[in-house]
Motif scaffolding. Structure first.
Motif, short mmCIF file in Angstrom:
data_model
loop_
_atom_site.label_atom_id
_atom_site.label_comp_id
_atom_site.label_asym_id
_atom_site.label_seq_id
_atom_site.Cartn_x
_atom_site.Cartn_y
_atom_site.Cartn_z
N GLU A 358 -0.70 14.31 -50.74
CA GLU A 358 -0.21 15.69 -50.83
C GLU A 358 -1.09 16.55 -51.73
O GLU A 358 -1.07 17.78 -51.61
CB GLU A 358 1.23 15.69 -51.36
N ARG A 359 -1.89 15.90 -52.60
CA ARG A 359 -2.75 16.66 -53.53
C ARG A 359 -4.23 16.62 -53.13
O ARG A 359 -5.06 17.17 -53.85
CB ARG A 359 -2.61 16.10 -54.94
N VAL A 360 -4.54 15.98 -52.01
CA VAL A 360 -5.94 15.80 -51.66
C VAL A 360 -6.60 17.15 -51.40
O VAL A 360 -6.00 18.07 -50.83
CB VAL A 360 -6.06 14.88 -50.41
N ALA A 361 -7.85 17.28 -51.84
CA ALA A 361 -8.57 18.55 -51.76
C ALA A 361 -9.28 18.68 -50.42
O ALA A 361 -10.50 18.81 -50.34
CB ALA A 361 -9.56 18.66 -52.91
N LEU A 362 -8.52 18.64 -49.34
CA LEU A 362 -9.06 18.82 -48.00
C LEU A 362 -8.14 19.78 -47.25
O LEU A 362 -7.02 20.04 -47.65
CB LEU A 362 -9.13 17.48 -47.25
N ASN A 363 -8.64 20.28 -46.12
CA ASN A 363 -7.86 21.22 -45.31
C ASN A 363 -6.84 20.44 -44.48
O ASN A 363 -6.92 20.36 -43.25
CB ASN A 363 -8.79 22.04 -44.42
N VAL A 364 -5.85 19.86 -45.17
CA VAL A 364 -4.83 19.04 -44.52
C VAL A 364 -3.64 19.92 -44.14
O VAL A 364 -3.14 20.68 -44.97
CB VAL A 364 -4.37 17.90 -45.45
N HIS A 365 -3.18 19.81 -42.90
CA HIS A 365 -2.06 20.62 -42.42
C HIS A 365 -0.73 19.88 -42.49
O HIS A 365 0.32 20.51 -42.58
CB HIS A 365 -2.32 21.06 -40.97
N MET A 366 -0.78 18.57 -42.43
CA MET A 366 0.47 17.80 -42.47
C MET A 366 0.18 16.38 -42.92
O MET A 366 -0.85 15.81 -42.55
CB MET A 366 1.15 17.78 -41.10
N VAL A 367 1.11 15.81 -43.69
CA VAL A 367 1.07 14.39 -44.05
C VAL A 367 2.40 13.80 -43.62
O VAL A 367 3.46 14.38 -43.85
CB VAL A 367 0.88 14.20 -45.57
N ALA A 368 2.38 12.65 -42.95
CA ALA A 368 3.60 12.01 -42.45
C ALA A 368 3.53 10.51 -42.69
O ALA A 368 2.47 9.96 -42.98
CB ALA A 368 3.78 12.30 -40.96
N ARG A 369 4.70 9.86 -42.59
CA ARG A 369 4.77 8.41 -42.68
C ARG A 369 5.46 7.89 -41.41
O ARG A 369 6.67 7.77 -41.36
CB ARG A 369 5.56 7.98 -43.92
N PRO A 370 4.69 7.60 -40.38
CA PRO A 370 5.29 7.21 -39.10
C PRO A 370 5.88 5.81 -39.08
O PRO A 370 6.73 5.51 -38.24
CB PRO A 370 4.13 7.34 -38.11
N SER A 371 5.41 4.92 -39.97
CA SER A 371 5.95 3.56 -39.99
C SER A 371 5.77 2.97 -41.38
O SER A 371 5.31 3.64 -42.30
CB SER A 371 5.29 2.68 -38.93
N SER A 372 6.09 1.69 -41.53
CA SER A 372 6.23 1.02 -42.82
C SER A 372 5.13 1.35 -43.82
O SER A 372 5.36 2.06 -44.79
CB SER A 372 6.29 -0.49 -42.59
N ASN A 373 3.92 0.85 -43.61
CA ASN A 373 2.84 1.09 -44.56
C ASN A 373 1.72 1.90 -43.91
O ASN A 373 0.57 1.78 -44.29
CB ASN A 373 2.29 -0.23 -45.10
N GLU A 374 2.09 2.72 -42.94
CA GLU A 374 1.13 3.61 -42.28
C GLU A 374 1.42 5.06 -42.66
O GLU A 374 2.57 5.45 -42.79
CB GLU A 374 1.20 3.47 -40.76
N PHE A 375 0.35 5.83 -42.83
CA PHE A 375 0.46 7.25 -43.09
C PHE A 375 -0.37 7.99 -42.05
O PHE A 375 -1.36 7.46 -41.54
CB PHE A 375 -0.05 7.60 -44.50
N ALA A 376 0.04 9.22 -41.77
CA ALA A 376 -0.69 10.05 -40.82
C ALA A 376 -1.07 11.36 -41.51
O ALA A 376 -0.28 11.92 -42.26
CB ALA A 376 0.15 10.34 -39.58
#
Length: 723
Positions: A358-376
């Motif tokens: 959530e704090r990464v210095a990139l042009n990120v539009h969305m962060v999600a957690r679709p499953s157990s230890n996976e992030f999108a």
């Protein structure tokens, strides 16, 4: 027609003046208050109709609204009639008096129903448009007509000797007042559909609307009374003002009606409070359910469903000069952390990863957690004439993310560092579904994990083809295991220093009806990834016992057959029982079956492994530690586990003359094993030079292409029956 008009309207047919009448002003005020209270109560009740989604419930509450409003109109009229005093005896017809309430109820019912129908339609279309002018005019007209009809029916219920006629002008004025104020009231109330959630504003609108409706009822009544002309006839007896008497039943009826309004108002208030309480609870529950449906409970991030919705939305909103990019990342060996340090630290790690994303210095539009230890992570990159440039930019972003996420984490008192595998897909077409985009990223992630930890892979179409082939191969392997068709043990001989065969290692081979011989390097990893390795291992165990039984029948009682056991197979709770059952079924003698375990088996639960090995050794099974030297902690296992044999890994034997270090390792293993009282098997013996050197070191047994490649059991038996 003329006679009808002459019987209803005052058209100058009487020469004398009409009888005078007086009003009790306190009762006039009371009549207006009753009309207002009834109207306000009715509007509050009508809110229940708006709150319900069921049409039948809406109709029920609308009918209750109409009854209360109708009683209010009726009560106001007859209180006003009591307030009006004529110098004659006046009574009322019971039947017509009670029947006069009907048009008031019907008029209110249809007026409110029109409003409710249009409001329901607006909700269905998900709009907040106010009720249309046409509906306001129609509902207001119906409301005014119901009030007017009720009044004139009530006037007809009067029983008196003077002749009652109406001034045409005031008659028209009374109807006009009822209709105009009815339209005005409905127009005012229509504003409530736009602000139904604002309770204070809604009450203000209901209050003003009730004032207007009460004015419509009272205005119509007293205008109609101005229209009324009471002309004495020959039988009319003039009485002093105040000496006439009303029927007591009418006074009682009004008291009952007003009491009924008050009672319904109180009940409605209680229902309203309970409803509001339940409504708030339901809203909170709905909010919580929605959060659970669209967000991850642990991290608060959008879940898989939200991610898919967002990707679908972004397909339409992404500018033409940009590509949508989806990064799917996985925490490597997350399960090991959970199993060794507990789920609490695992949850802390997931939350810590979330905070960094959530704090990464990139042009990120969305962060999600679709499953157990996976992030999108959803982002965008600029388009260019060269598609490779966009892919390169996406890979660069992935590396930046990876560096940020792979920095050490402080989890309470534990410092944890982990690697992250990435699957990346650059969306080059807006025709792809959100499911397809996620599948592409998942395929790239799976490819990254197959190539090791901390890898990044970009999706390419060939991955889908590979997965399709893999899925088909998995289905065919599953069928082969179930039918025992095409899977056969091949045996590679093991010899002693005198080149005498002392046994063999059993290696599974797959003869496919269409593909031919499928490489073990292709289907063994597939079996391990899909869980088919357990069924395959059971098949190997049974075939191995069958082979030993055949050896017994041929007199080959001194040969030892070695089989490999995978970690998932050995970890089964009933592994010992199943193997013991096979030993009894095929009458396998002690010492003729050997299980080869790798370090991956030993890393799971060492106490359980030791217990199982001891149980199996009591059944006469030998044990070998396979691929010795490739694991960092193999030496510690030797101190705890009762192995019989060490196997030097083929990678050391094959290259020992090209590497001084590997040659030294081979020497050390042989010496260590003998010091511990263990036998040594060298794998990968391919040349005479290998054999001679290993013999000089004192190696006990040898296995490799110098002697024989793995062969079918029938060929192995032929070679060794007459030795």
């Amino acid at each position: 027609m003329n006679d009808v008009l002459m019987n209803f309207f005052d058209l100058g047919q009487y020469a004398q003046a009409p009888l005078p009448g007086n009003y009790n002003h306190w009762l006039v005020v009371l009549s207006y208050l009753v009309a207002f209270i009834a109207s306000f109560t009715a509007l509050k009740i009508f809110e229940r109709a708006h709150r319900h989604r069921s049409v039948s419930q809406q109709k029920t509450w609308t009918l209750i609204t109409a009854i209360v409003a109708g009683i209010g109109v009726w009560s106001m009229h007859f209180i006003g009639m009591i307030a009006f005093q004529l110098p004659v005896m006046v009574s009322h017809s019971v039947g017509l008096t009670l029947a006069s309430i009907v048009p008031a109820v019907i008029g209110n019912y249809y007026a409110y129903s029109l409003h409710l129908s249009e409001d329901r339609l607006a909700n269905f279309k998900k709009t907040r448009a106010r009720v249309s002018l046409k509906t306001n005019i129609l509902s207001g007209t119906i409301l005014g007509a119901g009030i007017g009809l009720m009044h004139y029916m009530g006037m007809e219920a009067m029983q008196l000797t003077p002749k009652l006629l109406y001034s045409p002008v005031w008659f028209a004025a009374s109807i006009l007042i009822a209709v105009v104020l009815g339209i005005f009231a409905m127009s005012t109330y229509s504003r409530s559909s736009a602000i139904r959630g604002a309770k204070n504003e809604l009450r203000k609108i209901q209050f003003v609307t009730a004032l207007i409706i009460a004015a419509a009822i009272s205005g119509m009544h007293y205008a109609a009374m101005l229209a009324a002309r009471f002309y004495p006839t020959a039988s009319t007896e003039i009485l002093p003002i105040g000496s006439q008497h009303q029927h007591l039943w009418l006074i009682y009826a009004i008291v009952v009606a007003v009491t009924l309004i008050a009672l319904i108002s109180w009940v409605s208030s209680v229902i309203d409070k309970r409803f509001q309480h339940n409504y708030r609870a339901i809203k909170q529950s709905d909010k919580r359910i929605r959060e659970l449906a669209f967000n991850d409970a642990l991290t608060g991030l959008p879940n898989r469903r939200s991610l898919l919705d967002y990707l679908s939305q972004q397909q339409q909103e992404t500018p033409e000069n940009e590509h949508l990019v989806l990064f799917l990342l996985d925490i490597d060996k997350f399960k090991v952390l959970n199993n060794t340090l507990g789920p609490t630290l695992g949850d802390l790690l997931l939350q810590s990863v979330t905070h960094r994303l959530e704090r990464v210095a990139l042009n990120v539009h969305m962060v999600a957690r679709p499953s157990s230890n996976e992030f999108a992570v959803v982002a965008r990159v600029q388009k260019s004439n060269n598609p490779v440039q966009a892919q390169s930019h996406a890979l660069s972003m992935a590396k930046t993310l990876q560096q940020e996420l792979q920095a050490p984490y402080s989890l309470k008192d534990y410092r944890h560092q982990c690697s992250m595998s990435f699957g990346v897909t650059v969306v080059d077409s807006f025709k792809k579904s959100s499911e397809d985009i996620l599948v592409q990223a998942a395929l790239a992630l799976a490819e990254a994990k197959r190539n090791g930890m901390g890898e990044i892979r970009l999706y390419h179409p060939e991955m889908a083809d590979a997965i399709e082939k893999r899925v088909k191969l998995e289905a065919e392997l599953r069928q082969a295991i179930e039918t025992r068709d095409g899977l056969e043990l091949y045996l590679q001989p093991q010899l002693d220093i005198n080149r005498q065969v002392i046994g063999a290692e059993a290696l599974i081979r797959w003869h496919h009806s269409e593909r031919g011989m499928v490489s073990p390097a292709e289907f063994i990893p597939l079996a391990e990834e899909t869980g088919l390795i357990i069924g395959l291992g059971d098949l190997i165990n049974e075939q191995a016992c069958q082979i030993i039984r055949q050896w017994q029948q041929l007199g080959l009682t001194d040969l030892v057959l070695s089989i490999n056991v995978s970690a998932p197979q050995f970890q089964q709770m009933d592994f010992v029982d199943k193997l013991n059952s096979l030993l009894k079924q095929y009458e396998v003698p002690a010492g003729q079956l050997k299980l080869e375990l790798t370090e991956s088996v030993l890393m799971q639960n060492l106490d359980d492994v030791i217990h199982k090995i001891k149980e199996l050794k009591q059944l006469g099974i030998q044990f070998a530690l396979d691929d010795f030297g490739t694991g960092y902690s193999s030496l510690s296992y030797l101190m705890k586990l009762p192995f019989d044999v060490l196997k030097i890994d083929v990678s050391f034997v094959r290259d020992m003359f090209q590497s001084v270090q590997k040659e030294a390792i081979v020497q050390t293993i042989v010496q260590l094993a003998h010091n511990l009282g263990l036998k040594v098997v060298a794998e990968g013996v391919e040349t005479e030079k290998h054999f001679e050197y290993l013999s000089s070191l004192g190696c006990d047994y040898f296995q490799g292409y110098l002697f024989s490649k793995p062969v079918a059991e029938s060929e192995f038996r032929t070679q060794n029956t007459h030795r």
